[in-house]
Design a protein around this motif. Structure first.
Motif, short mmCIF file in Angstrom:
data_model
loop_
_atom_site.label_atom_id
_atom_site.label_comp_id
_atom_site.label_asym_id
_atom_site.label_seq_id
_atom_site.Cartn_x
_atom_site.Cartn_y
_atom_site.Cartn_z
N GLY A 25 17.92 4.24 -17.22
CA GLY A 25 17.84 3.24 -18.28
C GLY A 25 19.22 2.92 -18.80
O GLY A 25 20.17 2.78 -18.04
N SER A 26 19.35 2.81 -20.12
CA SER A 26 20.62 2.43 -20.74
C SER A 26 21.57 3.62 -20.83
O SER A 26 22.05 3.98 -21.91
CB SER A 26 20.37 1.84 -22.13
N SER A 27 21.83 4.20 -19.68
CA SER A 27 22.61 5.43 -19.66
C SER A 27 24.08 5.19 -20.00
O SER A 27 24.80 6.15 -20.29
CB SER A 27 22.49 6.12 -18.30
N PHE A 28 24.51 3.92 -20.01
CA PHE A 28 25.90 3.64 -20.36
C PHE A 28 26.22 4.03 -21.80
O PHE A 28 27.37 4.22 -22.16
CB PHE A 28 26.18 2.14 -20.17
N SER A 29 25.17 4.16 -22.62
CA SER A 29 25.36 4.46 -24.03
C SER A 29 25.40 5.97 -24.31
O SER A 29 25.63 6.38 -25.45
CB SER A 29 24.24 3.84 -24.86
N ILE A 30 25.22 6.78 -23.27
CA ILE A 30 25.19 8.22 -23.45
C ILE A 30 26.58 8.75 -23.77
O ILE A 30 27.54 8.46 -23.07
CB ILE A 30 24.63 8.93 -22.20
N LYS A 31 26.67 9.53 -24.84
CA LYS A 31 27.92 10.15 -25.25
C LYS A 31 27.94 11.65 -24.97
O LYS A 31 29.00 12.27 -25.01
CB LYS A 31 28.19 9.89 -26.74
N GLY A 32 26.79 12.21 -24.72
CA GLY A 32 26.71 13.63 -24.41
C GLY A 32 25.31 13.97 -23.96
O GLY A 32 24.35 13.25 -24.26
N MET A 33 25.20 15.06 -23.20
CA MET A 33 23.90 15.53 -22.73
C MET A 33 23.85 17.04 -22.84
O MET A 33 24.89 17.73 -22.73
CB MET A 33 23.64 15.11 -21.28
N GLY A 34 22.64 17.56 -23.01
CA GLY A 34 22.54 19.01 -23.12
C GLY A 34 21.11 19.49 -23.05
O GLY A 34 20.21 18.75 -22.65
N TRP A 35 20.95 20.74 -23.45
CA TRP A 35 19.64 21.40 -23.40
C TRP A 35 19.36 22.09 -24.73
O TRP A 35 20.25 22.73 -25.32
CB TRP A 35 19.61 22.43 -22.28
N THR A 98 23.06 9.24 -27.71
CA THR A 98 23.65 7.92 -27.46
C THR A 98 24.23 7.34 -28.73
O THR A 98 23.83 7.70 -29.84
CB THR A 98 22.60 6.94 -26.90
N PHE A 99 25.19 6.45 -28.53
CA PHE A 99 25.79 5.77 -29.67
C PHE A 99 26.15 4.36 -29.25
O PHE A 99 26.86 4.15 -28.25
CB PHE A 99 27.03 6.51 -30.15
N THR A 100 25.65 3.40 -30.01
CA THR A 100 25.98 1.99 -29.80
C THR A 100 26.27 1.37 -31.15
O THR A 100 26.22 2.03 -32.19
CB THR A 100 24.81 1.24 -29.12
N ILE A 101 26.51 0.08 -31.17
CA ILE A 101 26.74 -0.60 -32.45
C ILE A 101 25.50 -0.58 -33.32
O ILE A 101 25.55 -0.83 -34.53
CB ILE A 101 27.22 -2.05 -32.23
#
Length: 118
Positions: A25-35, A98-101
């Motif tokens: 999906g909109s993975s371009f907005s991902i700033k970090g991933m984890g568990w 995620t972080f966007t405007i």
């Protein structure tokens, strides 16, 4: 963003498991991933998190035993769990921040059960 997690299962104490998660999906907005993990009656807790820049946070209880890794190009995050203990038993959730405007948002995978028992 959709998260698909895999791995988990039943393992004896001292054993190892590997969890994997793929984002779409909109993975371009991902700033970090984890568990994160959660046991019945308790809040969901961070296990390991990796920011896009490479910085990593681990829960104290898993330091030296668990290792998080990411492939930013493929938008995947893995968690290698070694020297597992019965207290690691929980449902594990993949997370993408995620972080966007429009603001920030947490996305969650479906959860996968990890049971450590003899």
């Amino acid at each position: 963003v959709q998260l698909q997690a895999s791995g988990g299962g039943l393992v004896q104490p001292g054993g190892s498991l590997r969890l994997s998660c793929a984002a779409s999906g909109s993975s371009f907005s991902i700033k970090g991933m984890g568990w994160y993990c959660q046991v019945p009656g308790k809040q969901r807790e961070m296990v390991a998190f990796m920011h896009n820049g490479g910085s990593i946070n681990y829960a104290d209880s898993v330091k030296g035993r668990f290792t998080i890794s990411r492939d930013n190009a493929k938008n995947t995050v893995d968690l290698q769990m070694n020297s597992l203990k019965p207290e690691d038993t929980a449902v594990y959730y993949c997370n993408a921040f995620t972080f966007t405007i429009m603001g920030s948002h947490d996305y969650w995978g479906q959860g996968t059960q990890v049971t450590v028992s003899s």
